[in-house]
Design a protein around this motif. Structure first.
Motif, short mmCIF file in Angstrom:
data_model
loop_
_atom_site.label_atom_id
_atom_site.label_comp_id
_atom_site.label_asym_id
_atom_site.label_seq_id
_atom_site.Cartn_x
_atom_site.Cartn_y
_atom_site.Cartn_z
N GLU A 29 0.85 -1.19 0.00
CA GLU A 29 0.00 0.00 0.00
C GLU A 29 0.88 1.24 0.00
N ASN A 30 0.40 2.30 -0.59
CA ASN A 30 1.13 3.56 -0.59
C ASN A 30 1.09 4.16 0.81
N PRO A 31 2.24 4.41 1.40
CA PRO A 31 2.24 4.99 2.76
C PRO A 31 1.90 6.48 2.70
N ASP A 32 1.46 6.99 3.82
CA ASP A 32 1.24 8.44 3.92
C ASP A 32 2.58 9.15 3.91
N VAL A 33 2.63 10.27 3.21
CA VAL A 33 3.87 11.05 3.17
C VAL A 33 4.05 11.73 4.52
N PRO A 34 5.17 11.46 5.20
CA PRO A 34 5.34 12.03 6.55
C PRO A 34 5.56 13.54 6.54
N GLU A 35 5.12 14.17 7.62
CA GLU A 35 5.35 15.60 7.78
C GLU A 35 6.77 15.81 8.31
N VAL A 83 12.80 19.93 0.90
CA VAL A 83 12.12 18.85 0.18
C VAL A 83 11.92 19.24 -1.29
N LYS A 84 12.32 18.34 -2.18
CA LYS A 84 12.11 18.55 -3.61
C LYS A 84 11.02 17.63 -4.16
N ASN A 85 10.86 16.45 -3.57
CA ASN A 85 9.80 15.52 -3.97
C ASN A 85 9.44 14.66 -2.76
N PRO A 86 8.32 13.91 -2.83
CA PRO A 86 7.86 13.16 -1.65
C PRO A 86 8.88 12.18 -1.08
N ILE A 87 9.80 11.68 -1.91
CA ILE A 87 10.82 10.76 -1.39
C ILE A 87 11.67 11.47 -0.33
N PHE A 134 10.47 11.17 3.29
CA PHE A 134 10.81 9.95 4.03
C PHE A 134 12.27 9.98 4.50
N ILE A 135 13.14 10.50 3.65
CA ILE A 135 14.56 10.58 4.03
C ILE A 135 14.73 11.55 5.19
N LEU A 136 14.11 12.71 5.06
CA LEU A 136 14.26 13.74 6.09
C LEU A 136 13.62 13.31 7.40
N GLN A 137 12.53 12.58 7.31
CA GLN A 137 11.88 12.10 8.54
C GLN A 137 12.85 11.24 9.36
N LYS A 138 13.54 10.33 8.69
CA LYS A 138 14.50 9.46 9.38
C LYS A 138 15.67 10.28 9.94
N LEU A 139 16.13 11.26 9.16
CA LEU A 139 17.22 12.09 9.63
C LEU A 139 16.80 12.85 10.89
N GLU A 140 15.60 13.42 10.86
CA GLU A 140 15.11 14.15 12.02
C GLU A 140 14.88 13.22 13.21
N GLU A 141 14.42 12.01 12.90
CA GLU A 141 14.20 11.01 13.96
C GLU A 141 15.49 10.66 14.66
N LYS A 142 16.58 10.57 13.89
CA LYS A 142 17.89 10.23 14.45
C LYS A 142 18.67 11.48 14.85
N LYS A 143 18.03 12.64 14.68
CA LYS A 143 18.67 13.91 15.00
C LYS A 143 19.99 14.08 14.23
#
Length: 662
Positions: A149-155, A162-166, A169-178
């Motif tokens: 299923e297509n996941p929701d694009v994280p905030e 951000v340049k595109n929805p991908i 996802f990358i930035l979310q992980k970066l922010e999650e790991k600080k």
């Protein structure tokens, strides 16, 4: 008495403290990870690895080793009421979840994992389990079984990056790991990265110069489009698929011969380059040959399933290795399309495997319908195979077919004019049988066995060499001359040499054991040459079986040539082969020959390379047959005959032989 009284009081006080604890207190070493955990804890990604490694030994899928009646494999098992009255997991409530209490405990009698297991949980792992239970303790099936299923694009907080929805996802992980993202690379670095990623090759100097000069906002996008159109794109992206199918492997057994299936490699590369839809990419490789009116491309794609180890070893059990190939395909299918290793289920139901043994063999049935053997011919041309003519040859073949088609229509059998002509001929033949007797004009060879000349084959037999030379000189260039300067050569075990006995007419030969008679190479025929073979045979006892005659190169070369075998039930198997059992004509008679009785067996062939062109007769009556394969597309002559070793019959028969050619 004082000691006992103090102990009793201590127990009462401890019980009072526990009752007023108010729940499971989270220790500081666990709370320290609270801000570092993912926003949503996923069972497959975060929790199942922990449970599998630390808990399943005692609370896993093995029902014979479940302790305390607790299984943590499923939601129902983890949340059901235990004998103690507690629940290991209470969805959304960590204070009522016994699992939380046990993983936080330091009491050796209560803590989990038990100190006896020599397993421990880190503070982060404890925090993940606690947060997962807080969020509802959701279980999920194995990721490879879950619907995509297509996941929701994280905030994310830094939207300007951000340049595109991908990127979300990358930035979310970066922010999650600080972790702070890197600044955008310079154009030289970007071009090198994208060139290596898409084509596996570095950019050229000219490509770099062109990119540096291009100041358009979409300059990078244009580079990506150019690289995706490159033929090297399919080469780069296809590598993983080729590795999965073991394209680069050799045969893998004994001699370990080279295997070259580069046309399939090219098909994979071209499929990626032309963006073949995934459903077709899968279907063609799994069952391209089973599609209606399958194209050459669709058949070729099935080579995906043919890169398994294959043996050429003498003495192996054919069916054993054929089954090994089928099993290998099941394993490949599991890894490639199910994301699973299914091999454990070959032998038994496995406690950690979602595939049962019964399901494994149900799945294997889909890969068990190839017309093949377990032994690869020494020429390397394993069956099944597909012809791949060059474009130039394809044009020539199309031209030839266009000329042949009207001729074939003109000579269709069973036309009224043919029937009328045959009936007229039959009346005249019955009136004057001598006039219409079969002519010896096209007789190639006749072996009545009246000269009583049989010679054992030896490599240093000068007399034999002389006789062979005479025979070849008599036969060479004169296909219509009867060849009987030598009746034949004994091959096989000299101790079981043939014996002359009384035959149907004159002499016959009694063949017992591992021996036979070799004849001249003039009895080899190509698939486009009409010929007939007639002989008298007498199988002595029921159940006798073996080769009546054959002109082939044997099992280890694919049985190239033609042969007639007597089966145990009295049926005859007729095979014309390029590589048996796929590229051949193969049939078994349903009418049987009889035992302990002389009978004439005649085979006729019209040179059409079709099963319909083969007839088999017993005492002049055509035998009915079941057709197994009708796919002879290449030569059935196996090369220049350098010796007579392998031209022999292997049957306890009394026989005289007569070979006829049209």
């Amino acid at each position: 008495m004082k000691i006992r009284r103090l102990t009793h009081i201590s127990i009462i006080i401890l019980g009072f403290i526990l009752m007023n604890c108010g729940g499971n207190e989270i220790p500081a070493e666990v709370l320290a990870f609270e801000d570092k955990l993912p926003e949503t804890v996923d069972y497959n990604l975060h929790i199942k690895p922990i449970l599998s490694d630390r808990c399943f030994k005692c609370h896993g899928p093995d029902k014979t080793k479940v302790e305390a009646g607790l299984q943590l494999v499923t939601f129902d098992g983890a949340t059901e009421k235990l004998k103690s009255g507690n629940h290991a997991i209470v969805s959304g409530n960590i204070n009522k979840s016994e699992l939380v209490k046990r993983i936080l405990s330091h009491d050796p009698e209560d803590m989990m994992p038990s100190p006896k297991s020599n397993l421990t949980l880190t503070g982060e792992e404890k925090a993940l389990l606690i947060k997962w239970i807080k969020q509802g303790a959701e279980y999920k099936e194995h990721w490879s079984f879950a619907k995509i299923e297509n996941p929701d694009v994280p905030e994310v907080s830094e939207n300007q990056w951000v340049k595109n929805p991908i990127d979300n996802f990358i930035l979310q992980k970066l922010e999650e790991k600080k972790i702070k993202h890197s600044i955008q690379a310079d154009k030289e670095t970007l071009l090198r990265r994208v060139s290596m990623d898409i084509t596996g090759l570095p950019s050229t100097v000219k490509e770099l110069d062109d990119f540096l000069k291009d100041n358009a906002p979409n300059a990078y996008e244009k580079v990506v489009d150019r690289l995706l159109k490159s033929p090297h794109y399919g080469e780069k992206i296809g590598v993983d698929w080729l590795d999965l199918a073991r394209y680069a492997d050799s045969h893998g057994y004994q001699d370990d011969g080279m295997r070259n299936v580069y046309p399939w490699r090219d098909w994979v590369i071209n499929s990626f380059n032309k963006n073949l839809p995934y459903d077709k990419f899968v279907t063609y490789q799994l069952a391209g040959d089973l599609l209606p009116n399958a194209t050459r491309e669709q058949k070729l794609a099935t080579c995906f399933l043919r890169n398994h180890p294959q043996t050429q070893e003498g003495g192996v059990v054919d069916e054993e290795y054929r089954t090994e190939y089928v099993i290998d395909r099941v394993g490949l299918f599991g890894k490639a399309f199910l994301g699973l290793t299914v091999e454990c289920a070959r032998c038994h139901d496995h406690k950690y495997d979602p595939i049962a043994q019964k399901e494994f063999y149900q799945l294997s049935a889909f890969f068990n319908n190839n017309n093949e053997t377990g032994i690869v011919p020494y020429n390397g041309e394993a069956s099944p195979s597909v012809l791949l003519p060059t474009p130039d040859i394809e044009k020539k073949l199309a031209f030839i077919r266009s000329k042949i088609a009207p001729q074939e229509r003109a000579i269709q059998p069973y036309q009224p004019v043919y029937k009328q002509g045959f009936e007229k001929w039959l009346v005249e033949a019955q009136k004057q049988p001598a006039k219409f007797a079969v002519s010896n004009k096209n007789l190639i060879a006749h072996f009545p066995f009246e000269r009583n000349v049989l010679r054992k084959i030896t490599k240093h037999d000068d007399k034999l060499k002389k006789d062979v030379k005479v025979w070849e000189e008599n036969a060479s260039g004169y296909p219509n001359i009867a060849v009987d300067s030598i009746n034949g050569f004994i091959s096989g075990d000299w101790d079981f040499r043939p014996k002359f006995i009384k035959g149907k007419f004159g002499n016959g030969l009694l063949l017992n054991g591992d021996c036979g008679i070799d004849f001249h190479k003039s009895l080899d025929f190509e698939r486009n040459q009409p010929f007939s073979i007639s002989l008298w045979v007498n199988p002595l006892k029921k159940g006798d079986n073996g080769t009546i005659y054959n002109s082939s190169n044997g099992e280890f070369e694919g049985f190239r040539g033609y042969r007639c075998d007597l089966l145990k039930d009295g049926a005859l198997q007729i095979t014309f082969s390029y590589v048996y059992p796929s590229n051949c004509i193969d049939m078994i008679t349903t009418d049987k020959i009889t035992y302990n009785e002389w009978q004439n067996v005649t085979l006729t062939y019209d040179g059409s390379s079709k099963a319909s062109g083969i007839k088999i007769f017993r005492n002049g009556l055509e035998l009915k047959r079941n057709l197994l394969t009708d796919n002879l597309t290449k030569s059935m002559v196996y090369g220049e005959k350098k010796s007579h070793w392998d031209r022999w019959t292997d049957m306890p028969l009394m026989m005289g032989k007569e070979f006829r050619g049209r």
